[in-house]
Design a protein around this motif. Sequence first.
Motif, PDB file in Angstrom:
ATOM      1  N   MET A   1      35.459  51.506  48.374  1.00  0.00           N
ATOM      2  CA  MET A   1      36.107  51.521  49.649  1.00  0.00           C
ATOM      3  C   MET A   1      36.317  52.971  50.052  1.00  0.00           C
ATOM      4  N   THR A   2      36.143  53.239  51.323  1.00  0.00           N
ATOM      5  CA  THR A   2      36.375  54.564  51.868  1.00  0.00           C
ATOM      6  C   THR A   2      37.404  54.458  52.979  1.00  0.00           C
ATOM      7  N   ASP A   3      38.419  55.300  52.935  1.00  0.00           N
ATOM      8  CA  ASP A   3      39.434  55.249  53.988  1.00  0.00           C
ATOM      9  C   ASP A   3      39.064  56.196  55.120  1.00  0.00           C
ATOM     10  N   SER A   4      39.905  56.249  56.144  1.00  0.00           N
ATOM     11  CA  SER A   4      39.613  57.040  57.342  1.00  0.00           C
ATOM     12  C   SER A   4      39.624  58.540  57.068  1.00  0.00           C
ATOM     13  N   GLU A   5      40.247  58.968  56.000  1.00  0.00           N
ATOM     14  CA  GLU A   5      40.304  60.388  55.666  1.00  0.00           C
ATOM     15  C   GLU A   5      39.162  60.807  54.744  1.00  0.00           C
ATOM     16  N   GLY A   6      38.287  59.878  54.397  1.00  0.00           N
ATOM     17  CA  GLY A   6      37.132  60.187  53.566  1.00  0.00           C
ATOM     18  C   GLY A   6      37.356  60.021  52.071  1.00  0.00           C
ATOM     19  N   ARG A   7      38.546  59.616  51.687  1.00  0.00           N
ATOM     20  CA  ARG A   7      38.807  59.380  50.260  1.00  0.00           C
ATOM     21  C   ARG A   7      38.155  58.077  49.837  1.00  0.00           C
ATOM     22  N   GLN A   8      37.535  58.084  48.681  1.00  0.00           N
ATOM     23  CA  GLN A   8      36.882  56.879  48.176  1.00  0.00           C
ATOM     24  C   GLN A   8      37.678  56.304  47.020  1.00  0.00           C
ATOM     25  N   ILE A   9      37.831  54.980  47.050  1.00  0.00           N
ATOM     26  CA  ILE A   9      38.525  54.268  45.982  1.00  0.00           C
ATOM     27  C   ILE A   9      37.490  53.423  45.270  1.00  0.00           C
ATOM     28  N   GLU A  10      37.282  53.707  44.004  1.00  0.00           N
ATOM     29  CA  GLU A  10      36.280  52.987  43.220  1.00  0.00           C
ATOM     30  C   GLU A  10      36.836  51.655  42.739  1.00  0.00           C
ATOM     31  N   ASN A  11      35.930  50.714  42.512  1.00  0.00           N
ATOM     32  CA  ASN A  11      36.303  49.432  41.932  1.00  0.00           C
ATOM     33  C   ASN A  11      36.620  49.658  40.450  1.00  0.00           C
ATOM     34  N   PRO A  12      37.801  49.282  39.970  1.00  0.00           N
ATOM     35  CA  PRO A  12      38.149  49.533  38.570  1.00  0.00           C
ATOM     36  C   PRO A  12      37.429  48.629  37.579  1.00  0.00           C
ATOM     37  N   LYS A  13      36.675  47.640  38.059  1.00  0.00           N
ATOM     38  CA  LYS A  13      35.885  46.735  37.214  1.00  0.00           C
ATOM     39  C   LYS A  13      36.761  46.078  36.145  1.00  0.00           C
ATOM     40  N   LEU A  14      37.798  45.433  36.594  1.00  0.00           N
ATOM     41  CA  LEU A  14      38.748  44.791  35.691  1.00  0.00           C
ATOM     42  C   LEU A  14      38.100  43.681  34.875  1.00  0.00           C
ATOM     43  N   TYR A  15      37.196  42.918  35.503  1.00  0.00           N
ATOM     44  CA  TYR A  15      36.555  41.801  34.805  1.00  0.00           C
ATOM     45  C   TYR A  15      35.707  42.308  33.649  1.00  0.00           C
ATOM     46  N   GLU A  16      34.949  43.379  33.885  1.00  0.00           N
ATOM     47  CA  GLU A  16      34.103  43.916  32.822  1.00  0.00           C
ATOM     48  C   GLU A  16      34.936  44.404  31.640  1.00  0.00           C
ATOM     49  N   LYS A  17      36.105  44.948  31.942  1.00  0.00           N
ATOM     50  CA  LYS A  17      36.964  45.465  30.875  1.00  0.00           C
ATOM     51  C   LYS A  17      37.586  44.341  30.044  1.00  0.00           C
ATOM     52  N   THR A  18      37.912  43.229  30.680  1.00  0.00           N
ATOM     53  CA  THR A  18      38.556  42.141  29.953  1.00  0.00           C
ATOM     54  C   THR A  18      37.568  41.071  29.498  1.00  0.00           C
ATOM     55  N   LEU A  19      36.291  41.230  29.853  1.00  0.00           N
ATOM     56  CA  LEU A  19      35.286  40.221  29.511  1.00  0.00           C
ATOM     57  C   LEU A  19      35.169  40.017  28.000  1.00  0.00           C
ATOM     58  N   LYS A  20      35.230  41.094  27.231  1.00  0.00           N
ATOM     59  CA  LYS A  20      35.092  40.998  25.780  1.00  0.00           C
ATOM     60  C   LYS A  20      36.222  40.143  25.187  1.00  0.00           C
ATOM     61  N   LYS A  21      37.443  40.370  25.647  1.00  0.00           N
ATOM     62  CA  LYS A  21      38.585  39.599  25.145  1.00  0.00           C
ATOM     63  C   LYS A  21      38.467  38.130  25.558  1.00  0.00           C
ATOM     64  N   ILE A  22      38.050  37.885  26.798  1.00  0.00           N
ATOM     65  CA  ILE A  22      37.907  36.505  27.272  1.00  0.00           C
ATOM     66  C   ILE A  22      36.815  35.779  26.494  1.00  0.00           C
ATOM     67  N   LYS A  23      35.729  36.472  26.181  1.00  0.00           N
ATOM     68  CA  LYS A  23      34.647  35.853  25.401  1.00  0.00           C
ATOM     69  C   LYS A  23      35.132  35.447  24.006  1.00  0.00           C
ATOM     70  N   ILE A  24      35.908  36.321  23.381  1.00  0.00           N
ATOM     71  CA  ILE A  24      36.426  36.019  22.037  1.00  0.00           C
ATOM     72  C   ILE A  24      37.371  34.821  22.097  1.00  0.00           C
TER      73      ILE A  24
END
Length: 108
Positions: A1-24
């Motif tokens: 996401m990019t705001d009106s001032e040009g700052r970009q907010i990246e997707n923190p990829k929460l699912y990818e980080k917790t996927l290993k725990k959910i799989k176990i």
Amino acid sequence: MTDSEGRQIENPKLYEKTLKKIKILQKNLSRKKKGSKNYEKARIKLARAHEKLKNQRDDLQTLKILHQMIFICVENLNIKNMVRNRRLSKKIQDASWGKFLRHARLQS
């Protein structure tokens, strides 16, 4: 996401980080005998992991993004059809575009 001032907010990829725990947790659940006490314990642990992921997504969107913005402009995308693409679906759902749009509508 990019705001009106040009700052970009990246997707923190929460699912990818917790996927290993959910799989176990899912694997542990599938090994249990249905109806047993241990099955219920494993089912509850898995449900809590999914709930935690949901809450993390909600907190990220509502606290960091939507409360700072006065005006939100979003590209008109058909998310439902985009999720049918098996290569993109996990990434799109991890970014939770639909939930972001729902929160944005509630804020305005």
